[in-house]
Every structure is written in C-alpha cells, then in structure tokens.
Motif scaffolding. Structure first.
Motif: not given
Lengths: 333, 427
Positions: B71-93
């Motif tokens: 997931c592309e964050t662009g080293y941007n904190t807000q995008k990083g949090v969005e990446c976390y929220e959008s991928t955590k439900g996929e079974g992230a370890l």
C-alpha cells in the motif's frame, strides 16, 4: 574588525546568494503569470523534469527503460554513449520547447477564456502528471548532475579575507560557495537578457501586449497561442537553469520540485508580474531569513527560515498585496 | 434461477475468502512516490523480493503461501493510517510502517486491534519496553542506541571531555528522537552538545553549515532523511569538515546519500545494523528464484545496496518470527496474535543466519517479554568514494544501556500513565 561583525557580513553575503537561487525559481512563475495570468503550479516540477532530462541525455539513458524492460523482458538501460554538457543542455531545451507546444496544444488551448482558478487547477494536474511521467521516463533514483560548474568554498576568498579579523578572534575568512557565485552571474545574465528581450524585440513587445490586455493584443493580430508557446518555452528554459543550479547541489531527485515552496514568498514580496521584483524579492527573503536565523534562531530553537520567509510575505500581503514591484490591481464595480 | 446464481456466487465467495485466509499476509506500507521515493523503492523491493523467494524456493512458510499487500503511503502519515485501516482486515500479521510519524499513529490502533508493529531502527524508541508496549517491537536497534554507538565510536578516538558534538537533525519527531539521549551522554562524558535543526525537506542548509563552520564542533552527528542527507554531506564537504568526524544515523547512510557529493563524500561515516553488499548466498537465491524468473518487485538492480538489504533484512526477520510462531503454536496458519508471540520469542543466532545464507550479515539477538528492542548493537560503516561502496569498519558494538535503559523506563512509564496502561508482568 570583530568576528561577530564579519560573520554578520558573511551571513548577509550568503543570504544574497541563497536569494539568487530562490529568484531563479521565482522567475519562471513570473514569466508565465505576466503573460497569461496563470499561476503555474507546475513550475517546480518543470525544473525537476528539465534536470532529469538533462542528466538522462547526458548519461545516454534510454527513456522509459523500466517500462520497456517490464513489457518486453529486455534489459536496456543505456545507449552506451555520453553527451557533452553543452549539447545535452541544448537538447534538453529542445525537449522543454516541445513540452511547451504540448501544453499549449492539449491543455491551454482548451481553456481559453476560462477563469484563472480553472487554469491554476489545470497546472496542478499538469504537475502531478509530470511527476509521474518524469519518473516513468527517467526513473525515480537520485541522479548526479555534473555540467562542470565548480562547487565548494572559494579558497581565494577565504585566504584574502582571513586577515580582516582580530588575530585569534575566531574568524576564518569569508565563506561563499563557488556554485552560488556562478548562480549569481547566471541570474544577472538571465534577468538582463529577459529584460532586453521583452523591451527591444518584436516578440518581447508582443508578450508585453498580451500581458497588458489579451483582447487588445488579439485585435491587433497577435496570436495568443504562439505567445503562450513562447512564454512556456522561456519558462522551461528558466526551469532548466534552476534545475541545474539546485540539482548540482543535491543531486536530481523528486525534492527538486519542492524548491517552488521557496519561490512563493519571493513572489509575494516581489510581485507576481515583475522580473526585477523576483530578483529583489529573492534577495530580501534570502538575506532576511539568514539574518533572522543567525540572530534570533539560536534563542528560539532554530529552523526559522521557512517560517520567517512566509511571515515576511504575509506582512507584505497585509500592507502591500501586489508586492514591491507588482501592478496594483484596481477593479471598479 | 436467481437463487441458483446467488448460491453459486456464495460458494465462489466462500472459496475465495478461505483461500485468502490460508495465506500469511504481510502488508507493506511502502512509498514509491513522493520526495522520499528514491529511498522507499529499494527498501520495498528488498522486502517484497524476500517473500517471493520464500514462496518460490521453499514453497512458502510451512507450506503456507506468503502474501504481500503493498500500500502506497508516499511517506505521508495520513495515507499510512489509511493503508493500515484498509489492509488490517485482510488478515495482516505484522506492520512495518516505515515511518516514525506513521508508527506513532499506529501504536494505539494496532495495540487495540491486537496486530504487532515492527519498527526496525525507527519509530518510538521507548517501545522497546515490552511490558508497556505489548504489540510494538523495534529490534534489533533503536535511535537512542544509534546516538550512543556514535558517541562510543568518537570515544574510541579519545576523551570527549571539553569537546563539542553537533547534532544536525531533521526538524521532526524522528530527528528529535536522539536529543534526550545525547543530552544525558554529554553530562556523562563532559562534551557540549549543539543542536542544529533543519526544516523539511532540507534543500537549503546554508545557515546550519555556516554555524558549524563558525563554531567548529569536533564531531557532527546527523539524523537526516531524503534530500537533507545529500545536501548536508555536500555542504560539509564544501566547508571542508573532516568526514572522519561526521557520522549519520542509518537513515543517513545509503548510497543515495553520498553519491551526489562524488569524491568529496569520501570517508563519511554512518551507523548500520546490517551489512551491505551482495556477497551473501541469499542474494544468489534471490537472483535465481526471483529476479531471473521475472518476479522481482523492481528492476533487480538494487541487490546489495544498503536500503535493498535493509528491506530484505526486515522481511527475513518477519519470516523468522512467523516461523517461530508456527513452532510455538503448532499451526502453520498463524494469526496476528500468534505472530506477536513469535516476535516476542524470536532468536537470531549466528547458526540461524548462516543457515539462511546471511552469515555475518547482522547481529545475533533475542527478543523477550521485557525487551522488545533487542540488544541495541550497531556498527559503523564508511564510504569509499573511489570504489563507490560502504565498508564496515567496526563490529556490531553495544550501546550504553545504563543511560538508555533508564530513559526507556522513564518514557514508557510516562506513556503508560498517559494511556492508563498497567505494565504487564513478564515473570
């Protein structure tokens, strides 16, 4: 002379040099704004793209090589030749002129008579497009730019001035980066050339006519589209100069596009429509921020330069919104 | 007819979801665009290529396919949090946020969700206290260890009593991390510390280096990132600062940072927690099973560079923690909670590193309930501009844990108090 006094002078000198570097970026904005009323958000990215193209041509890099390799399974990267800096600069200029044609043909032409905000937003789109296009064309890695500009401390100046301080007073001679000196000379030549061009050539007068009144210029047979291509080509050249100067310092990389942030307060101060204003604004911002950092920075934790530049610009917006040399906007209702 | 179609769709959906569950999912919060892309790309490539290697060479981990979710964050904190929220439900370890700012934002979220974070050599330093930060790990080394190892290296050259050390730092949460440690170390060793911040992005640093030229510190430590590094090294060379006495943290020590300055960067030093170069058997495997098969995340030309190796190392540690979790829980299809247990029981020995084709690549260490930060050992590498390569000039040496341990205890206790966390017992 006391070391403190001499160091203050050194800070002022380096502030002037830094100001010249800011002015180089601001000039591109002024040229386009003056001729078309567009605030070109893409100017910083143009500097990046021009510098990337220059390095790519100079080093014989195959454009779009990553894309070609991914699609065709090849492993092409370089043609195997290098191009001398002068020819590479000329070829890059050619690319920037081609870019100006494309921008006019596919973006600006369709937005004639639109509100300035629409044109501004188009340049935002252009900036994002160019960021990605530049990476795709030349890769996102950091590139070393070497066109033979000297850099580093001027030893001659250090040696010549080291005796000015009191012996044992801790003064080591004036420090000025040779690259900054070259940038200052280039900026002076650029401003003089642009001023002469706009004052004494037919095209230059046409540019000024368009800047003064689009409708009136059109009515006397000046082609707005041609003028736009010329202006964007000149802005592309200025972007190339800025890209070369900044890229020689830090390598050519994405952050080069952020130098536009340094130009904004310069424009607010000098005015968006004045070429001398861009220079004077740059010098004031450069000296101001360096002196503020030197005197006040240590008392409040440092890193004050960006803050100071924008605060100064804000003050000007309050008391002289058109900047030092900008045209006063009077709208009658 | 309609109900049959719906039933068929449901079966397909169930099959699809069950196959997704069977994968071991490793999100990669990468940045391939933006101002820091030049650094983010090789790291992300190294991270991805190691997972591909395990799948291609070993048939996955314990038979389970490793799935990378980039997931592309662009080293941007807000995008990083969005990446976390959008991928955590996929079974992230496990999450590697790859940004101190993103790490700070994810610590409370991931802790609440029960998903471990591994901020390797970045992030919140006091997360090394596993009693407070149950789900956060920053082994094998953190920013405070880095500051201490740099000072220790200078001490090896002679006493620092009465000398001056300048810290040139990125004016952000990351750059400010070592200040407290250096202040404590300055009291202990008698040197004076000059703090010199540089604003983002750091393209213009004339004031900072004029100050260094005026004040003539004996040593300069740099905590920079991106263009700040290249400009700082160039400016240091311009004022003829002795590169032997100029040391960057590991995020200021890649090829990208020194190559633009050319020969003038020769002798510049940087800390590291892993080795460089492609002379390890694992890279031959990556070439054979990943690059040559056209499955590399990038062009395959970054193998052996500092940041590619670091990404690969981070992936290797994630895989070994997952392997440990499988052994502990007796199941191959582990979940995030089990992964956390694996990370807490991780042991990296010389034998294990040799078996992985990485003998001597990084330090041996173990993680425990109390210590999520590992031993805090780092080495010093030095740039050889002529050969265009980094050379390790020290072993992986320890940091001053007397000072750092107390600071970790203090900072983590403050965090626990702020967030009403009762430190768990590790006995």
């Amino acid at each position: 002379m006391s070391a403190d006094f001499l160091y203050t002078l050194e800070v002022i000198l380096n502030g002037l040099m830094a100001g010249v570097m800011y002015s180089l970026v601001a000039l591109g904005f002024v040229l386009i704004y003056k001729a078309s009323g567009i605030f070109n958000y893409a100017q910083g990215v143009m500097a990046l793209f021009a510098a990337m193209t220059l390095v790519g041509i100079q080093t014989g890099q195959v454009p779009f090589s990553h894309l070609i390799n991914a699609i065709f399974g090849t492993e092409v990267h370089h043609f195997g030749w290098t191009v001398p800096a002068v020819f590479a600069i000329i070829l890059t200029l050619g690319v920037m002129i081609l870019f100006a044609f494309i921008v006019e043909r596919y973006v600006l032409k369709h937005l004639v008579n639109q509100e300035p905000i629409i044109l501004f937003m188009a340049t935002i789109g252009l900036a994002y497009f160019m960021e990605g296009f530049g990476d795709l064309m030349w890769g996102a890695d950091i590139k070393t730019l070497d066109v033979g500009i000297p850099s580093g401390a001027s030893v001659w100046l250090e040696d010549a001035t080291i005796g000015w301080g009191v012996e044992g007073g801790g003064f080591y001679g004036f420090y000025i980066d040779k690259l900054d000196m070259v940038a200052a000379v280039v900026a002076i030549v650029l401003v003089v050339t642009l001023t002469l061009f706009s004052q004494y050539t037919t095209t230059g007068r046409a540019l000024r006519a368009v800047a003064d009144d689009h409708q009136a210029a059109l009515s006397v047979g000046i082609s707005l589209r041609t003028i736009w291509v010329i202006v964007w080509s000149i802005a592309g050249f200025v972007a190339l100069v800025a890209g070369v100067m900044w890229g020689s310092k830090s390598g050519v990389q994405f952050s080069l596009s952020l130098i536009a942030l340094k130009a904004l307060p310069v424009l607010m101060l000098g005015g968006f429509t004045s070429i001398p204003g861009a220079i004077v604004g740059g010098l004031i911002i450069g000296v101001g921020e360096k002196l503020f950092e030197f005197w006040v920075g240590p008392l409040i934790g440092g890193a004050t330069e960006n803050w100071f530049a924008y605060m100064l610009a804000l003050l000007f917006l309050v008391f002289r919104p058109q900047g030092l040399f900008g045209e006063k906007i009077i709208e009658r209702v | 007819m309609k109900s049959r179609k719906l039933a068929a769709l449901a079966v397909v959906a169930t099959l699809a979801s069950s196959s997704a569950i069977a994968d071991l999912v490793f999100p990669s919060l990468s940045y391939r665009t933006g101002p820091y892309a030049a650094n983010g790309i090789p790291f992300a490539d190294g991270y991805a290529d190691y997972f591909t290697l395990i799948n291609q060479r070993d048939g996955g981990l314990g038979g389970e396919n490793l799935k990378l979710l980039e997931c592309e964050t662009g080293y941007n904190t807000q995008k990083g949090v969005e990446c976390y929220e959008s991928t955590k439900g996929e079974g992230a370890l496990v999450y590697q946020p790859l940004s101190t700012g993103i790490t700070y934002q994810l610590i409370p979220k991931a802790s609440a969700d029960g998903i471990p974070i591994h901020s390797m050599g970045y992030g919140r330093t006091s997360a090394a206290n596993g009693k407070v930060f149950e789900h956060v790990f920053n082994y094998p080394v953190n920013y405070w260890n880095g500051a201490s190892v740099a000072i220790n290296h200078f001490l090896d050259q002679g006493s620092l009593d009465g000398k001056t050390v300048a810290l040139v730092y990125h004016n952000s949460a990351y750059g400010k991390e070592p200040i407290r440690t250096l202040q404590e170390l300055s009291k202990k060793h008698g040197f004076s510390l000059t703090e010199i911040p540089v604003d983002h992005p750091g393209q213009e640093q004339k004031s900072q280096w004029l100050q260094i030229r005026r004040e003539r510190p004996d040593y300069v430590i740099m905590y920079g990132w991106g263009v700040m590094n290249q400009v700082a090294i160039q400016e240091a060379a311009n004022i003829r600062f002795n590169m032997e006495n100029f040391m960057g943290i590991w995020w200021s020590g890649s090829e990208n940072d020194v190559i633009p300055a050319g020969a003038k960067a020769n002798g510049y030093k940087a800390l590291t927690f892993h080795n460089t170069g492609a002379g390890y058997p694992v890279f031959a495997d990556i070439q054979e099973y990943v690059v040559d098969k056209g499955m590399a995340a990038g062009a395959g030309d970054q193998i052996g560079t500092v940041l590619y190796n670091r990404g690969m190392y981070a992936a290797m540690l994630a895989v070994e923690a997952a392997r440990t979790a499988q052994e502990i829980h007796g199941t191959m299809a582990i979940n995030a909670s089990q992964m956390r247990d694996g990370m807490e029981a991780l042991e990296i020995t010389e034998e294990k590193m040799a078996a992985l084709g990485l003998a001597g690549f990084g330090p041996s260490f173990s993680v425990s309930c109390e210590n999520h930060g590992g031993p805090g050992n780092a080495a010093v590498q030095q740039w050889d501009a002529a050969a265009k390569k980094w050379n390790l000039i020290t072993e992986f040496t320890p940091s001053d844990m007397d000072v750092i341990g107390a600071l970790i205890e203090e900072d983590s206790a403050a965090y626990a108090a702020e967030n009403s966390i009762t430190p768990r017992s590790c006995s």
